[in-house]
Design an enzyme around this catalytic site. Structure first.
Site, PDB file in Angstrom:
ATOM      1  N   GLY A 302      24.443 -23.837  60.992  1.00  0.00           N
ATOM      2  CA  GLY A 302      23.260 -24.498  60.590  1.00  0.00           C
ATOM      3  C   GLY A 302      23.405 -25.875  59.859  1.00  0.00           C
ATOM      4  O   GLY A 302      24.559 -26.510  60.369  1.00  0.00           O
ATOM      5  N   GLU A 303      22.771 -26.383  58.944  1.00  0.00           N
ATOM      6  CA  GLU A 303      22.653 -27.333  58.211  1.00  0.00           C
ATOM      7  C   GLU A 303      22.945 -28.628  58.995  1.00  0.00           C
ATOM      8  O   GLU A 303      23.755 -29.736  58.505  1.00  0.00           O
ATOM      9  CB  GLU A 303      24.076 -27.403  57.057  1.00  0.00           C
ATOM     10  CG  GLU A 303      25.197 -27.250  57.418  1.00  0.00           C
ATOM     11  CD  GLU A 303      26.438 -26.965  56.448  1.00  0.00           C
ATOM     12  OE1 GLU A 303      27.363 -27.506  56.533  1.00  0.00           O
ATOM     13  OE2 GLU A 303      26.075 -26.106  55.472  1.00  0.00           O
TER      14      GLU A 303
END
Length: 338
Positions: A302-303
């Site tokens: 993610g991120e």
């Protein structure tokens, strides 16, 4: 009587299309560059995509930006994550200190980076017991996400951070795409078998709680989503309205895209999938949405990390297009050598 969601539907109805002329100009230049026709494969397609949605040829990659949207979720009280909610704030501090993977990737590829804190200390409603957000709050959060393109960017990458949000994304996919809820649930941050069972139970409970109210994609978003997902949907839509191409990150980011796709199947035409995640059924989601990933590296962080890697590739693709010599300039004979 109109409501807040009508404003979003009106924006969807006004979405511009691609500029075919600029894409054709890119193709014409490709045809005379010092390489066999089509030999750079998808790199050539990505440059044409940039040009069509920026409506200029050659396209630019001067102000690329990765935005990470961070939110917290009431459903974490059901034990759906291997990490506590405190990690949300700790990770934002890590982003600010430059210590996260996304910081390194943005630095390596020359990408701008911005984090949107979406009331991180105030979890959304527990989706197994009631709506995550009311309609007005959902639209306000989408509007906040629209600010991602306000400062000006020529390519936007979207990512997220939020403990519990793979559970929320699975609930969104189950509601939007149908099928067995368990099919959409993965291990997220690494839950064990019991944790996975709790995630499946939470998704099933959420769908049961909101049964009868899931025919409208925006209702699905506000009832089963989260602030970061609503904000990402707003960012994708605003980018379309401002002629900004979008690179979508992974499993959770794609859930925001899925909401827009359910509103209008053409809503993601200005988007590419940065990567195919190792999480859950992401590959199937991308296929259902008509999104072809730029890379497949087994990532599930993610991120915005997968989007950033893809944007590095897009940057290289454009450098080839603009910097390569033509056959005439290089004094190279022929245009189809092997």
């Amino acid at each position: 009587m109109s409501g807040p969601f009508d404003d979003i539907r009106n924006l969807v109805r006004t979405m511009p299309g691609p500029d075919a002329e600029t894409a054709a100009m890119v193709a014409a230049r490709d045809a005379v560059l010092t390489k066999p026709a089509g030999s750079l494969g998808r790199l050539e397609d990505l440059v044409a995509w940039l040009a069509a949605w920026q409506a200029k040829a050659p396209p630019s990659f001067d102000r690329p930006l990765v935005c990470v949207f961070a939110g917290s979720h009431g459903v974490t009280r059901k034990g759906v994550s291997a990490f506590p909610d405190a990690v949300n704030r700790q990770m934002l501090d890590n982003f600010a200190a430059g210590g996260a993977a996304i910081n390194q990737l943005c630095s390596a590829y020359g990408l701008g980076f911005k984090v949107f804190d979406l009331a991180l200390d105030v979890p959304t409603g527990d989706i197994t017991e009631g709506p995550a957000l009311d309609e007005r709050a959902c639209v306000a959060t989408m509007a906040f996400g629209m600010e991602a393109v306000a400062a000006g960017t020529d390519c936007l990458g979207i990512g997220e951070m939020g403990i519990g949000n793979t559970t929320v994304a699975a609930a969104l996919y189950a509601a939007l795409l149908g099928g067995d809820p368990a099919h959409w649930v993965g291990r997220g941050t690494g839950v064990d078998g019991e944790g996975l069972a709790r995630k499946v139970a939470a998704v099933e409970a959420a769908l049961a709680c909101h049964a009868g109210h899931l025919d409208d994609p925006l209702e699905v978003l506000r009832r089963l989503g989260g602030r970061e997902i609503a904000a990402m949907a707003g960012a994708i839509l605003a980018a379309r309205l401002q002629h900004v191409p979008v690179v979508i990150d992974g499993y959770v980011s794609t859930a925001a895209a899925a909401v827009l796709h359910a509103l209008d199947p053409s809503a993601l035409d200005h988007c590419v999938a940065g990567h195919v995640s190792a999480e859950g059924a992401h590959a199937e989601v991308l296929d259902r949405l008509g999104l072809k990933p730029v890379v497949s590296l087994g990532m599930r962080l993610g991120e915005g990390s997968g989007a950033a890697v893809a944007m590095g590739i897009i940057k290289g693709a454009l450098a080839c297009h603009t910097g390569m010599a033509t056959f005439a300039q290089a004094g190279v004979s022929g245009q189809g050598g092997g």
